[in-house]
Write an enzyme that holds these catalytic residues in place. Structure first.
Site, PDB file in Angstrom:
ATOM      1  N   GLY A 204       0.842  -1.198   0.000  1.00 31.26           N
ATOM      2  CA  GLY A 204       0.000   0.000   0.000  1.00 31.26           C
ATOM      3  C   GLY A 204       0.872   1.240   0.000  1.00 31.26           C
ATOM      4  O   GLY A 204       2.027   1.198  -0.430  1.00 31.26           O
ATOM      5  N   GLU A 226       5.807  -3.470   0.914  1.00 32.57           N
ATOM      6  CA  GLU A 226       5.809  -3.177  -0.522  1.00 32.57           C
ATOM      7  C   GLU A 226       5.005  -1.896  -0.690  1.00 32.57           C
ATOM      8  O   GLU A 226       3.783  -1.915  -0.681  1.00 32.57           O
ATOM      9  CB  GLU A 226       5.205  -4.366  -1.264  1.00 32.57           C
ATOM     10  CG  GLU A 226       5.654  -4.443  -2.692  1.00 32.57           C
ATOM     11  CD  GLU A 226       4.754  -3.635  -3.579  1.00 32.57           C
ATOM     12  OE1 GLU A 226       5.057  -2.434  -3.757  1.00 32.57           O
ATOM     13  OE2 GLU A 226       3.758  -4.171  -4.060  1.00 32.57           O
ATOM     14  N   CYS A 260       1.721  -0.173  -8.745  1.00 30.88           N
ATOM     15  CA  CYS A 260       2.863   0.412  -8.038  1.00 30.88           C
ATOM     16  C   CYS A 260       4.128   0.435  -8.895  1.00 30.88           C
ATOM     17  O   CYS A 260       5.001   1.258  -8.667  1.00 30.88           O
ATOM     18  CB  CYS A 260       3.098  -0.296  -6.716  1.00 30.88           C
ATOM     19  SG  CYS A 260       3.216  -2.061  -6.921  1.00 30.88           S
TER      20      CYS A 260
HETATM   21  P1  NAD Z   1      -4.419   4.740   1.625  1.00 29.67           P
HETATM   22  O1  NAD Z   1      -3.030   5.073   1.975  1.00 29.67           O
HETATM   23  O2  NAD Z   1      -5.510   5.270   2.491  1.00 29.67           O
HETATM   24  O3  NAD Z   1      -4.631   3.161   1.544  1.00 29.67           O
HETATM   25  C1  NAD Z   1      -3.764   2.280   0.859  1.00 29.67           C
HETATM   26  C2  NAD Z   1      -4.170   0.866   1.304  1.00 29.67           C
HETATM   27  O4  NAD Z   1      -3.820   0.707   2.675  1.00 29.67           O
HETATM   28  C3  NAD Z   1      -5.677   0.594   1.251  1.00 29.67           C
HETATM   29  O5  NAD Z   1      -5.871  -0.736   0.818  1.00 29.67           O
HETATM   30  C4  NAD Z   1      -6.160   0.781   2.686  1.00 29.67           C
HETATM   31  O6  NAD Z   1      -7.270  -0.034   3.009  1.00 29.67           O
HETATM   32  C5  NAD Z   1      -4.959   0.352   3.472  1.00 29.67           C
HETATM   33  N1  NAD Z   1      -4.823   1.020   4.746  1.00 29.67           N
HETATM   34  C6  NAD Z   1      -4.992   2.336   5.018  1.00 29.67           C
HETATM   35  N2  NAD Z   1      -4.743   2.591   6.309  1.00 29.67           N
HETATM   36  C7  NAD Z   1      -4.408   1.416   6.877  1.00 29.67           C
HETATM   37  C8  NAD Z   1      -4.026   1.016   8.186  1.00 29.67           C
HETATM   38  N3  NAD Z   1      -3.907   1.888   9.198  1.00 29.67           N
HETATM   39  N4  NAD Z   1      -3.747  -0.284   8.389  1.00 29.67           N
HETATM   40  C9  NAD Z   1      -3.815  -1.193   7.389  1.00 29.67           C
HETATM   41  N5  NAD Z   1      -4.156  -0.872   6.141  1.00 29.67           N
HETATM   42  C10 NAD Z   1      -4.445   0.409   5.878  1.00 29.67           C
HETATM   43  O7  NAD Z   1      -4.634   5.271   0.186  1.00 29.67           O
HETATM   44  P2  NAD Z   1      -5.602   4.996  -1.021  1.00 29.67           P
HETATM   45  O8  NAD Z   1      -6.427   6.221  -1.296  1.00 29.67           O
HETATM   46  O9  NAD Z   1      -6.337   3.711  -0.937  1.00 29.67           O
HETATM   47  O10 NAD Z   1      -4.499   4.919  -2.129  1.00 29.67           O
HETATM   48  C11 NAD Z   1      -3.680   6.058  -2.292  1.00 29.67           C
HETATM   49  C12 NAD Z   1      -2.264   5.759  -2.484  1.00 29.67           C
HETATM   50  O11 NAD Z   1      -1.869   4.512  -1.958  1.00 29.67           O
HETATM   51  C13 NAD Z   1      -1.927   5.668  -3.954  1.00 29.67           C
HETATM   52  O12 NAD Z   1      -1.680   6.948  -4.444  1.00 29.67           O
HETATM   53  C14 NAD Z   1      -0.713   4.828  -3.967  1.00 29.67           C
HETATM   54  O13 NAD Z   1       0.425   5.619  -3.805  1.00 29.67           O
HETATM   55  C15 NAD Z   1      -0.827   3.965  -2.748  1.00 29.67           C
HETATM   56  N6  NAD Z   1      -1.150   2.574  -3.084  1.00 29.67           N
HETATM   57  C16 NAD Z   1      -0.117   1.767  -3.350  1.00 29.67           C
HETATM   58  C17 NAD Z   1      -0.357   0.466  -3.689  1.00 29.67           C
HETATM   59  C18 NAD Z   1       0.766  -0.463  -4.021  1.00 29.67           C
HETATM   60  O14 NAD Z   1       0.548  -1.431  -4.715  1.00 29.67           O
HETATM   61  N7  NAD Z   1       1.981  -0.234  -3.498  1.00 29.67           N
HETATM   62  C19 NAD Z   1      -1.665  -0.005  -3.742  1.00 29.67           C
HETATM   63  C20 NAD Z   1      -2.721   0.861  -3.424  1.00 29.67           C
HETATM   64  C21 NAD Z   1      -2.443   2.161  -3.091  1.00 29.67           C
END
Ligand code: NAD
Length: 452
Positions: A204, A226, A260
């Site tokens: 994430g 990751e 990503c």
């Molecule tokens: P976000 O940061 O809120 O969430 C990213 C992911 O993390 C989501 O699946 C969310 O459910 C999870 N998450 C959030 N807070 C958490 C916590 N405290 N504990 C466990 N899981 C948690 O952002 P978003 O709006 O969903 O996505 C925005 C950004 O996240 C994107 O711009 C991108 O940079 C990044 N992202 C990266 C990947 C990747 O494959 N590395 C995947 C999805 C999003």
């Protein structure tokens, strides 16, 4: 949960209570000794059966994935095939956890190096690859002999449910793999604090990854992170031009850029830049945008409205930094999260697209003159996940391969994710690998036994 193609509600998702989470941890803890103790051969058979079930159920699962995430059906099938192959890979690799014997300094003494499963794990996965990211973690953990609790993304739960069903139907014993949904911050805090959980794995954003690492530090728990990328792309003057245009225009708009390892910051040699920008813009304009369920669709909606709003912010900022929109640039349609495939040229180094991960269908293009200069610019961000380059020169390929600070680099080929190869980043993109032999090691502890 909402349908990204229409904005309509698809289903209501039950959330786990604190008591549910505690029960899941207790079940993972109870199931661990028996799962760790059965032979790798038996574990392998279960994982292989699960892979076969995933393939048999492909059509149903692809429909679920497209419905909840938005990507075209062909991409969903590709993702699900990759997931099944990850289960195959780990089914095989799990049988090859070898220790070694080191002869002691004193005659008769033997040192035995053992690899043991780390214990019950907690895995957290995002919405952009609702099958692939859980498969990487769950298959790796199970093959190593760990039990695992998966908190998949609440926005795309159906695909994870389907995967868990396949594991269950393949004969996985109760408690070995469990699935939870809830408020992400509450679920992760509770699972990571549980003494029985010995490892976490998260895919994430970097911001959330840092937060989870702080939580894991309290229990000195192992972690695989990751996190976000912002892949540089270097197109040299001696590139195979047609290959570069076709590969990059294809890869940039895959999964509407919500990848990503998506090509992020485009640096094109000044001798090619104008032609390159015009050619990729023509390809972007020709892409068929629509519901992922429609067979003609080449790019679906973004997975959620947050991404559409983010794209609008990136475009506005790019225009304020000298960027010229050559394709797209705006939201499309009245319903659903559609954003046109976008190409922007001429924006300066201070534009957000050259510092922050865009995670959407925007291709920002700058020019460069020398390789040293462009490698420095490629490395001028905190992210270090993937990087790409096109060149026919061996010396340039060599310099890029060693000079670009990323966990993965694709030169004249954009394939950086296969079950057999390690996938992971450096710098603020995280640490640890998934896939390859490294992916299994991530779920194993090394123990030394000395026999006198
Ligand atoms: P976000 O940061 O809120 O969430 C990213 C992911 O993390 C989501 O699946 C969310 O459910 C999870 N998450 C959030 N807070 C958490 C916590 N405290 N504990 C466990 N899981 C948690 O952002 P978003 O709006 O969903 O996505 C925005 C950004 O996240 C994107 O711009 C991108 O940079 C990044 N992202 C990266 C990947 C990747 O494959 N590395 C995947 C999805 C999003």
């Amino acid at each position: 949960m909402l349908d990204p193609a229409t904005g309509k509600t698809l289903a209501q998702l039950p959330h786990a209570t604190a008591a549910d989470l505690d029960e899941a941890v207790a079940a993972a803890h109870r199931a661990f000794p028996a799962w760790a103790a059965i032979s790798p051969f038996e574990r392998s058979n279960i994982l292989r059966r699960a892979a076969n079930l995933l393939r048999e159920r492909m059509d149903d699962h692809a429909r679920i994935l497209t419905l909840e995430q938005g990507k075209p059906l062909a991409e969903s099938r590709g993702e699900l095939t990759h997931s099944a192959e990850l289960f195959d890979w780990y089914a095989e690799e799990g049988r090859r956890v070898y220790g070694r014997v080191v002869t002691g300094r004193v005659t008769g003494v033997e040192h035995i190096v053992l690899h043991e499963p780390v214990g019950p794990c907690a895995a957290f996965t995002p919405w952009n690859f609702p099958s692939l990211t859980p498969a990487r973690k769950v298959a790796g953990a199970l093959a190593a002999g760990c039990t695992v609790i998966l908190k998949a993304a609440e926005e795309t739960p159906g695909t994870a449910v389907a995967m868990m069903r396949a594991l269950h139907d393949a004969g996985l014993p109760a408690g070995c793999a469990q699935l939870m949904f809830g408020n992400p911050a509450d679920v992760s805090a509770r699972l990571i604090a549980a003494p029985a959980i010995r490892k976490i794995s998260f895919t994430g954003s970097t911001a959330v990854g840092k937060h989870l690492l702080r939580l894991a530090a309290d229990g000195v728990k192992r972690a695989t992170m990751e996190l976000g990328g912002n892949a540089p792309v270097i197109v040299c003057a001696d590139a195979d031009y047609d290959l570069a245009v076709a590969s990059l225009a294809g890869a940039k708009f895959r999964n509407a850029g919500q990848v990503c390892v998506s090509p992020g910051r485009f640096f094109v040699h000044e001798s090619l830049a104008e032609r390159f920008a015009a050619d990729v813009a023509a390809r972007a304009n020709a892409l068929q945008l629509g519901s992922g369920l429609d067979a003609q669709t080449q790019m679906g909606p973004l997975a959620n409205d947050r991404r559409v709003e983010a794209m609008e912010r990136f475009v506005a900022d790019a225009e304020a930094h000298g960027g010229k929109v050559l394709a797209g640039g705006t939201r499309r349609g009245k319903a659903g999260n559609y954003f046109a495939p976008t190409v922007i040229a001429g924006l300066d180094q201070d534009s957000l697209l050259f510092s922050d991960e865009c995670f959407g269908p925007i291709m920002p293009i700058q020019t460069f003159a020398s390789l040293d200069e462009v490698i420095a610019r490629a490395n001028a961000v905190e992210a270090g996940l993937a990087g790409y380059a096109f060149t026919t020169g061996l010396a340039s390929a060599h310099r890029i391969m060693h000079g670009v600070q990323t966990g993965m680099i694709g030169i004249n080929n954009l394939t950086v994710s296969t079950p057999e190869t390690p996938f992971g980043g450096i710098k603020e993109s995280g640490y640890g690998s998934e896939g390859g032999v490294e992916g299994l090691q991530a779920y194993l502890n090394t123990k030394l036994a000395t026999l006198g």
